[in-house]
Design a protein around this motif. Sequence first.
Motif, PDB file in Angstrom:
ATOM      1  N   VAL A 231       0.863  -1.179   0.000  1.00 45.60           N
ATOM      2  CA  VAL A 231       0.000   0.000   0.000  1.00 45.60           C
ATOM      3  C   VAL A 231       0.899   1.227   0.000  1.00 45.60           C
ATOM      4  CG1 VAL A 231      -1.831   1.266   1.158  1.00 45.60           C
ATOM      5  CG2 VAL A 231      -1.784  -1.231   1.283  1.00 45.60           C
TER       6      VAL A 231
ATOM      7  N   LEU B 264      -3.054   0.575  -4.134  1.00 47.18           N
ATOM      8  CA  LEU B 264      -2.968  -0.781  -3.618  1.00 47.18           C
ATOM      9  C   LEU B 264      -2.409  -1.737  -4.659  1.00 47.18           C
ATOM     10  CD1 LEU B 264      -4.960   0.594  -1.608  1.00 47.18           C
ATOM     11  CD2 LEU B 264      -6.212  -1.569  -1.532  1.00 47.18           C
TER      12      LEU B 264
ATOM     13  N   PHE C  30      -5.300  -0.465   6.399  1.00 48.96           N
ATOM     14  CA  PHE C  30      -3.940  -0.741   5.952  1.00 48.96           C
ATOM     15  C   PHE C  30      -2.915  -0.182   6.943  1.00 48.96           C
ATOM     16  CE2 PHE C  30      -6.758  -0.039   2.256  1.00 48.96           C
ATOM     17  CZ  PHE C  30      -6.923  -1.378   1.922  1.00 48.96           C
TER      18      PHE C  30
ATOM     19  N   ASN D 273      -4.338  -5.234   6.123  1.00 49.73           N
ATOM     20  CA  ASN D 273      -4.216  -5.197   4.668  1.00 49.73           C
ATOM     21  C   ASN D 273      -5.328  -5.975   3.957  1.00 49.73           C
ATOM     22  OD1 ASN D 273      -2.109  -3.428   4.530  1.00 49.73           O
ATOM     23  ND2 ASN D 273      -0.539  -4.979   4.130  1.00 49.73           N
TER      24      ASN D 273
ATOM     25  N   TYR E  51      -8.768  -5.658   2.327  1.00 52.03           N
ATOM     26  CA  TYR E  51      -9.704  -4.668   1.783  1.00 52.03           C
ATOM     27  C   TYR E  51     -11.120  -5.019   2.247  1.00 52.03           C
ATOM     28  CZ  TYR E  51     -12.477  -2.400  -1.932  1.00 52.03           C
ATOM     29  OH  TYR E  51     -13.396  -1.676  -2.640  1.00 52.03           O
TER      30      TYR E  51
END
Length: 582
Positions: free
Chosen positions: A438, A453, A503, A565, A567
Amino acid sequence: MQDHTLTTIAEESGFQRTGRSDEVTRLCAAFAAAWPRAVRSLEYGRSAEGRPMRALLVSRADPQRVPVLMLQAGIHPGESDGKDAGFIALREILSETTARGVLDKIAILFIPAFNVDGHERFGRWNRPNQNGPEETGWRSTAQNLNLNRDYTKADAPEMRALLALVRTWDPLVCADLHVTDGADFQPDVSLQAEPINQGDARLYSAGRELRDALIAKLSRQGSLPLPFYPDFAETDNPASGFVLTVYSPRFSTGYFAQRNRFTLLVETHSWKDYAHRVRVTHNAIVGLAELVAQHGGAWRALTREADDAAQRLAGSEVVLDYSSAWREPAAGVRAASGAAQLVRRIDFPGYAYTRTPSPISGALVTVYDAKHPQIWRVPYRDQVTPSLVVPAPRAGYLVPAAWASQIGERLSVHGLSFSPLTAPAAGLPVEVFRASRVQFATAPFEGRMRAQLSGSWGRELQDVGAGALYVPIAQPCARLVMHLFEPQAPDSFAAWGFFNACFEQKEYLEPYVAEEIARTLLAQQPTLQQQFDQRLKDDPAFAANPRARLDFFLVRHASWDTRFNLYPVFRLDTLPPGAGAT
């Protein structure tokens, strides 16, 4: 005799000045009073500073039954051409001194001063790279947002109000009225239409028809229109030529294409005098009204076909970003057939110019001589290629309950369909995107810290609570749904930083504890030492990073945060259990 209650300050001043918000209020009321059966004056929202946002809806037919042409002016208030030209053109159309009969066939939705707070930040030097009027408004809103970067994220109250108008009246064509920045040259207006390069390909032919027909009309009226926005490949260097940009949906030009509607970016040339620019914008408005009256029925039928096709987009490959990749052919080498990436050269009507070193900046500075027209033989890079292609999910997207309120609000602004899960779902098979890298922006852009990303989708089982939002792909604006939810799309919620907290690592172990965990795992998993040694050999940066070396083991341990991390939007192959009514 001209009714002065219906004239603009621009006209009365010989196009030396433009009016402010009080003029918009006065003219909207005067138009509605003069033509009560054909004009509705609407207050469709309030700005960040509480100013009323006004629009005119003009038609002699039922606006719900005829094609709607939306004229969006003043998104950048320094570029006031569209506001003044719009009032003049509508007055003539209503008086039937031009474009007779079009209001029996279409409706015109006119937004004179979209950025009303910026319109009131009035000053003489707000647009120093423009030839008149004497004073103008300011480019950004009171919240310092550029509205022509806000269509997808819809942070500004002004944008939310405009999108409510779009939901209500569903314009077939949106004309976004601007003035260029940049170089000096002979053409007085540029027209960039979509869908031509993006969106549903079944609309491309009609998009070109719209653009080319308007170019022909303007040419017959003495203009020199361009079929593209004149972006130099290198800033301030005419010899570098031009690059075609496919605008993402943060811009009006990209946004309406994702809704299967037509859009036209109208940019008059900033160095032409104000009277000339207003006249050209007026001609463009009248020409568009005539074209929508003539072709609107056929074009609207095409958009309905595109809406229907979008509801069957599941599993199809969808382009979400483009690049203008190109290369110059080698000297003496002829471009091969089909080599779309090769640059072609065009004869462009410019002016003589010099480029000499500046004693101030030290850089080359361009000085144009408008008294000496000159044809530039320059590259034009008009071929674009897909740079991000993603298969549409089979069923749709799932937004966990923790994010449902924030994301659901944005989806409603866009008029997108979604429904909450009425019951939890344990072990639901989904696709998840886990970021391998990221990259956060180093500075804010349009009020947000953007994120880029890297990673991939993979199949997992996830527990999903009640209240999660199911967003079906089977809806007319399926392409817009994908632009918002595919994390690597340029204007997705993820790219705009809506999920940045996902993130950020929140739990850490002291190095001595991590060392103990690593030793334990090496003892329990004999093959792990070989994997570790290979990584040390293959990746010098990894080998030199103590934290990364410890994390190699920690990610394999039960203490690792499995949501780090991850999503927080899932893709679905099937309708989830407990999905309520859309």
